[in-house]
Write an enzyme that holds these catalytic residues in place. Structure first.
Site, PDB file in Angstrom:
ATOM      1  N   ASP A  13       5.506  -6.722  -4.997  1.00 30.02           N
ATOM      2  CA  ASP A  13       5.745  -5.913  -3.813  1.00 30.02           C
ATOM      3  C   ASP A  13       5.232  -6.679  -2.592  1.00 30.02           C
ATOM      4  O   ASP A  13       4.467  -7.641  -2.723  1.00 30.02           O
ATOM      5  CB  ASP A  13       5.007  -4.586  -3.968  1.00 30.02           C
ATOM      6  CG  ASP A  13       5.097  -3.716  -2.741  1.00 30.02           C
ATOM      7  OD1 ASP A  13       6.218  -3.497  -2.248  1.00 30.02           O
ATOM      8  OD2 ASP A  13       4.046  -3.263  -2.263  1.00 30.02           O
ATOM      9  N   ASP A  15       4.430  -5.023   1.183  1.00 32.47           N
ATOM     10  CA  ASP A  15       3.462  -4.275   1.978  1.00 32.47           C
ATOM     11  C   ASP A  15       2.361  -3.692   1.102  1.00 32.47           C
ATOM     12  O   ASP A  15       2.636  -2.974   0.139  1.00 32.47           O
ATOM     13  CB  ASP A  15       4.164  -3.142   2.736  1.00 32.47           C
ATOM     14  CG  ASP A  15       5.041  -3.662   3.858  1.00 32.47           C
ATOM     15  OD1 ASP A  15       4.527  -4.405   4.713  1.00 32.47           O
ATOM     16  OD2 ASP A  15       6.233  -3.332   3.884  1.00 32.47           O
TER      17      ASP A  15
END
Length: 216
Positions: A13, A15
């Site tokens: 991922d 953020d």
């Protein structure tokens, strides 16, 4: 707790996992939420890890979907230029360097422009494979993005390790049948297989069939 596991691909991922964009995300979403009279805590618990239009549909379930799509594009445009304060999560650059010659991908709810802006602001390299908002029809917590990354890399889902911070992302990785390492202070509550405070606790060691992920 120290641990190790083997994998053939790493799916990351962005953020909250590779870059810390919390300040700008929460500021812009709170600006969006105030005219609607929404509760701040509810908004901030909802938006992390999801595409913006999905967060809007959860927060304003009676609203026309077309409005959500339009406002999501406006939000993405603002997020792509407002990158002040976006920084690397400790250990992210070292982890990406260690994975450079190994199968890996970003799987993010951001679009290409936002991913490029935030990775650039944090001075991080972008992996050759990026599964962004444009490439999926369903947002996390749906596992579509992680499964697409695994298929594109030619690796079985069970042989992938996911690095995620949010509840939506961790659920997506688990539902994809992958081993999930939760990153950050809130990750443990969502049930990942392992947890680290940040990526400086991760070491990658190539092995005969993939690589070893060592967690300190």
């Amino acid at each position: 707790m120290a641990a190790s596991l083997t994998a053939r691909a790493a799916l990351l991922d962005m953020d909250g996992t590779l870059v810390d964009s919390t300040a700008v995300v929460e500021r812009l979403w709170w600006e969006w939420a105030q005219p609607h009279g929404l509760d701040r805590d509810t908004v901030l618990k909802t938006v992390h890890g999801r595409q913006g239009w999905q967060s809007m549909s959860i927060l304003l379930p009676e609203r026309d979907h077309a409005i959500n799509l339009e406002e999501n594009q406006e939000m993405l445009a603002r997020e792509s230029v407002e990158t002040s304060g976006v920084v690397e999560i400790p250990g992210a650059a070292a982890l990406l360097r260690a994975l450079e010659s190994l199968p890996h991908a970003i799987v993010t709810s951001a679009d290409v422009a936002l991913m490029t802006a935030r990775m650039g602001a944090a001075q991080l390299p972008i992996p050759a494979l990026a599964i962004t908002a444009e490439r999926v029809s369903r947002s996390k917590p749906d596992p579509e993005g992680f499964l697409l990354a695994a298929t594109t890399l030619g690796v079985d889902a069970a042989d992938c390790v996911v690095f995620e911070d949010s509840g939506a992302g961790i659920r997506a990785g688990l539902d994809a049948g992958m081993t999930v390492i939760g990153v950050g202070p809130h990750a443990p509550e969502f049930g990942p297989a392992h947890h680290v405070d940040d990526l400086s606790q991760i070491e990658i060691a190539p092995s005969a069939d993939g690589f070893e992920v060592r967690i300190s």
